[in-house]
Design a protein around this motif. Structure first.
Motif, PDB file in Angstrom:
ATOM      1  N   LEU A   6       0.856  -1.178   0.000  1.00  0.00           N
ATOM      2  CA  LEU A   6       0.000   0.000   0.000  1.00  0.00           C
ATOM      3  C   LEU A   6       0.896   1.233   0.000  1.00  0.00           C
ATOM      4  O   LEU A   6       1.724   1.393   0.894  1.00  0.00           O
ATOM      5  N   MET A   7       0.746   2.066  -1.005  1.00  0.00           N
ATOM      6  CA  MET A   7       1.623   3.243  -1.088  1.00  0.00           C
ATOM      7  C   MET A   7       0.841   4.504  -1.379  1.00  0.00           C
ATOM      8  O   MET A   7      -0.212   4.473  -2.021  1.00  0.00           O
ATOM      9  N   LYS A   8       1.399   5.606  -0.921  1.00  0.00           N
ATOM     10  CA  LYS A   8       0.875   6.913  -1.288  1.00  0.00           C
ATOM     11  C   LYS A   8       1.443   7.268  -2.648  1.00  0.00           C
ATOM     12  O   LYS A   8       2.587   6.921  -2.946  1.00  0.00           O
ATOM     13  N   GLU A  11       5.060   8.820  -2.829  1.00  0.00           N
ATOM     14  CA  GLU A  11       6.192   7.949  -2.491  1.00  0.00           C
ATOM     15  C   GLU A  11       6.371   6.865  -3.552  1.00  0.00           C
ATOM     16  O   GLU A  11       7.493   6.474  -3.861  1.00  0.00           O
ATOM     17  N   PRO A  32       1.294  19.810  -3.009  1.00  0.00           N
ATOM     18  CA  PRO A  32       1.150  18.481  -2.397  1.00  0.00           C
ATOM     19  C   PRO A  32       2.071  17.412  -2.984  1.00  0.00           C
ATOM     20  O   PRO A  32       1.631  16.302  -3.241  1.00  0.00           O
ATOM     21  N   PRO A 117      -6.239  19.638  -4.936  1.00  0.00           N
ATOM     22  CA  PRO A 117      -5.989  19.234  -6.320  1.00  0.00           C
ATOM     23  C   PRO A 117      -6.608  20.153  -7.377  1.00  0.00           C
ATOM     24  O   PRO A 117      -7.641  20.769  -7.150  1.00  0.00           O
ATOM     25  N   GLY A 171      -3.016  16.686  -7.328  1.00  0.00           N
ATOM     26  CA  GLY A 171      -2.703  16.394  -5.933  1.00  0.00           C
ATOM     27  C   GLY A 171      -3.451  15.194  -5.379  1.00  0.00           C
ATOM     28  O   GLY A 171      -2.964  14.520  -4.471  1.00  0.00           O
ATOM     29  N   MET A 172      -4.615  14.904  -5.931  1.00  0.00           N
ATOM     30  CA  MET A 172      -5.378  13.760  -5.437  1.00  0.00           C
ATOM     31  C   MET A 172      -4.595  12.463  -5.669  1.00  0.00           C
ATOM     32  O   MET A 172      -4.491  11.625  -4.782  1.00  0.00           O
ATOM     33  N   GLN A 175      -1.580  12.252  -3.390  1.00  0.00           N
ATOM     34  CA  GLN A 175      -1.856  12.051  -1.971  1.00  0.00           C
ATOM     35  C   GLN A 175      -2.633  10.773  -1.660  1.00  0.00           C
ATOM     36  O   GLN A 175      -2.672  10.339  -0.518  1.00  0.00           O
ATOM     37  N   MET A 176      -3.285  10.184  -2.644  1.00  0.00           N
ATOM     38  CA  MET A 176      -4.127   9.011  -2.335  1.00  0.00           C
ATOM     39  C   MET A 176      -3.270   7.770  -2.067  1.00  0.00           C
ATOM     40  O   MET A 176      -2.102   7.714  -2.400  1.00  0.00           O
ATOM     41  N   MET A 177      -3.910   6.794  -1.411  1.00  0.00           N
ATOM     42  CA  MET A 177      -3.242   5.526  -1.140  1.00  0.00           C
ATOM     43  C   MET A 177      -3.841   4.469  -2.065  1.00  0.00           C
ATOM     44  O   MET A 177      -5.052   4.448  -2.275  1.00  0.00           O
ATOM     45  N   GLU A 178      -2.988   3.580  -2.573  1.00  0.00           N
ATOM     46  CA  GLU A 178      -3.478   2.453  -3.364  1.00  0.00           C
ATOM     47  C   GLU A 178      -2.528   1.272  -3.225  1.00  0.00           C
ATOM     48  O   GLU A 178      -1.321   1.478  -3.078  1.00  0.00           O
ATOM     49  N   PRO A 179      -3.076   0.056  -3.307  1.00  0.00           N
ATOM     50  CA  PRO A 179      -2.171  -1.098  -3.349  1.00  0.00           C
ATOM     51  C   PRO A 179      -1.497  -1.152  -4.720  1.00  0.00           C
ATOM     52  O   PRO A 179      -2.171  -1.002  -5.744  1.00  0.00           O
ATOM     53  N   THR A 257      -7.580  12.064 -12.375  1.00  0.00           N
ATOM     54  CA  THR A 257      -8.560  11.914 -11.297  1.00  0.00           C
ATOM     55  C   THR A 257     -10.010  11.962 -11.788  1.00  0.00           C
ATOM     56  O   THR A 257     -10.834  11.129 -11.391  1.00  0.00           O
TER      57      THR A 257
END
Lengths: 353, 251
Positions: A6-8, A11, A32, A117, A171-172, A175-179, A257
């Motif tokens: 799971l990463m932002k 990163e 962001p 965003p 920015g969405m 900043q969002m997290m996803e596997p 997005t």
């Protein structure tokens, strides 16, 4: 295959760049996208790379210019106002054909605007904020996994065409997290760079990288060289995704997005027995004008959805070429449009209440 | 909901501080936790030591997905939400924290949850409240998602626990296992977190307070925990709703 983690977004962009063998990163913090320089400052040296915090975005882009001219694999990143400051550098990188990957994690503007965003940097990305005839290759991923893939592709295209490649996300997505599944280390394809300023070692004539031409004929000839390259990129590097174009009454056009938001809007419409489709440009330059030729006669309207006052709509109109009415719906200044808003605008256009 | 609400009153401290690596789900936990506490409080208001719940949003590290975004929902359930000086609808990454935060911290009848920013840099803000904590009963939770790349291993999670402790100058008093992969979560992903947190628990001598999951994993997770001899009897399953994440993100 590597395990899902799971990463932002930010990163994952930084880690992907490292795994595609990025060796030089220059940056200046701006929200962001701050997790990118933060990650690079900690991790890039572990991969035998170099991180430099520049004193400004202008310094960062010029450091990238230098590292690229010396043959290095370079990435820089910023967010809207910071990327605006880099525009002179974009023109210079294109002028001297210096490969470089740039990530703009865009936010609401104009001016300092907001840290939330936005997709209002479309003109800047596709028309250019710098001087002269030049083009960035612009890729617009809609998920973190796709961002990882496109960052790898961006390094390849950048080397292949000797042209900067811009990853435009808002920015969405940053900043969002996803596997995600990360690529292996050293996944980057490398090609020789005989033009790079690596030192003659006394065995070849010196290479020169310059963006000044004192004779008009020479500059025009160089511009012809660039134009032929841009035409080749237009022929070879268009990419897009379509959904349900065969029988769609209304076709949405959106990138990044907003294309995700539309997928939920399409479900809302489907529940009301309204057939809708989607054209999602992945390359914003070159723009997938040909995708609009795939629309069917069942289509009554085209709706462009943007987190801006309506910028990509210009390209959509070129692609649609008068065959269907084109309209726009969007929110801007940091507000993200909801699936419900998109669905209700679609119903309004179709005259369904 | 928490398994045994009666026991909660005994073991829970008045102030719960939620820290951890960014992107681990601290805010989702804090919002769910606050809502859950309110449910119990409403039932037992007469005998309860606490008359109200406050959620303090101390996330000045990350501009997106903060608990103040759910202020309206939380307030409708009677939870006070305190964040920056400007109110919840300001979205600037300004290090501006409202002095009003001292209110619930000093009010002995208020149950407080502090949702702290990610990593040690996000936790730094806590140091200004340290004196308040020292004379108080507090829990400093570290929430760990074993499926985050940086906290997937003992070494990585150790780095984050130690970095937060060093920054704040306080010891973590409880671990929260929040292992998940969003919509792609399988029971194995959660169990990976159970194992990781147990190892960390032994290493640091910190109890595991909760194992978080969504409703569909409640029964299999409880079954796993009941069959596992290493589980401390105080470890609980905390069932969460997904409140912070917009549904379109998973389309």
């Amino acid at each position: 295959m590597n395990e899902k983690v799971l990463m932002k977004g930010n990163e994952a962009f930084a880690e992907a760049a490292i795994r595609y063998d990025c060796k030089y990163y220059f940056g200046y913090p701006i929200t962001p996208q701050n997790e990118i320089p933060e990650y690079m400052s900690r991790e890039l040296s572990k991969a035998d790379g170099v991180f430099v915090q520049a004193e400004s975005e202008l310094a960062a882009v010029n450091m990238a210019y230098g590292a690229s001219a010396a043959g290095g694999r370079v990435m820089i990143s910023s967010s809207s106002p910071g990327f605006a400051l880099m525009q002179e550098g974009m023109s210079f990188l294109c002028s001297v054909e210096a490969p470089c990957v740039i990530i703009n994690v865009s936010r609401g503007g104009p001016g300092i605007g907001t840290i939330l965003p936005g997709q209002a940097d479309y003109y800047q990305a596709t028309r250019g904020g710098g001087n002269g005839d030049y083009h960035l290759i612009v890729l617009a991923p809609a998920s973190i996994q796709e961002s990882i893939t496109l960052i790898g592709k961006a390094f390849e295209l950048s080397d292949q065409y000797r042209n900067p490649v811009l990853i435009l996300v808002d920015g969405m997505i940053g900043q969002m997290m996803e596997p995600v599944i990360l690529p292996d280390y050293h996944s980057g394809k490398q090609i020789d760079k005989p033009w790079a300023l690596t030192g003659t070692k006394g065995i070849r004539p010196p290479n020169t990288i310059k963006s000044v031409y004192l004779k008009a004929e020479e500059l025009e000839a160089w511009n012809w060289h660039l134009l032929e390259k841009y035409r080749k990129i237009i022929d070879c590097e268009v990419s897009y995704e379509t959904r349900n174009l065969e029988d769609a009454e209304i076709v949405f056009v959106a990138y990044g997005t907003t294309s995700r938001i539309i997928r939920e809007a399409m479900e809302i419409l489907e529940a009301d027995h309204i057939r809708s489709g989607l054209i999602r440009p992945i390359s914003l330059w070159p723009y997938p004008y040909q995708s609009f030729d795939e629309m069917s006669s069942s289509t009554k309207a085209v709706l462009v959805v943007e987190l801006s006052q309506g910028q990509m709509i210009d390209d959509v109109k070129i692609g649609v070429n008068g065959r269907f009415p084109v309209s726009y719906v969007g929110r801007f200044g940091g507000t993200v449009i909801s699936p419900e808003e998109v669905a209700s605008e679609a119903k309004r256009i179709l005259g369904v209440v | 909901m928490i398994n045994e609400p009666i026991e909660l009153e005994v073991i829970e401290k008045r102030i719960s501080i939620v820290t951890g690596h960014f992107g681990s789900g601290k805010t989702e936990f804090a919002v769910n936790y606050a809502l859950d506490l309110t449910k119990h409080m409403n039932k037992e208001i007469e005998n309860s030591r606490y008359k109200k719940v406050a959620l303090v949003d101390l996330d000045i590290a990350n501009p997106y997905f903060r608990s103040r975004e759910k202020q309206a929902l939380l307030e409708s359930k009677g939870i006070a939400v305190l964040s920056n000086t400007f109110g919840y609808d300001i979205n600037l990454d300004l290090p501006a924290i409202s002095a009003r935060i001292n209110g619930p911290l000093q009010d002995q009848s208020c149950r407080v949850i502090m949702d702290v920013g990610g990593d040690q840099s996000g936790a730094r803000v806590l140091t200004q409240f340290k004196n308040q904590f020292i004379n108080e009963e507090y829990d400093l939770f570290c929430l760990i998602n074993a499926n985050r790349n940086e906290t997937a291993s003992i070494e990585g999670a150790t780095y984050h626990i130690s970095a937060i402790e060093n920054e704040v100058g306080l010891k973590i008093t409880g671990l929260i296992n929040n292992a998940h992969l969003l919509k792609e979560t399988k029971i194995e992903d959660i169990i990976k977190g159970v194992k990781l947190c147990h190892e960390l628990s032994l290493k640091f001598s910190i109890p595991v307070k909760y194992h978080c999951c969504i409703e569909k994993f409640e029964i299999p997770l409880k079954r796993y925990l009941s069959q596992n001899k290493n589980v401390n009897f105080l470890e609980k399953v905390f069932v969460m709703d997904i409140i912070m994440r917009s549904s379109w993100l998973d389309k």
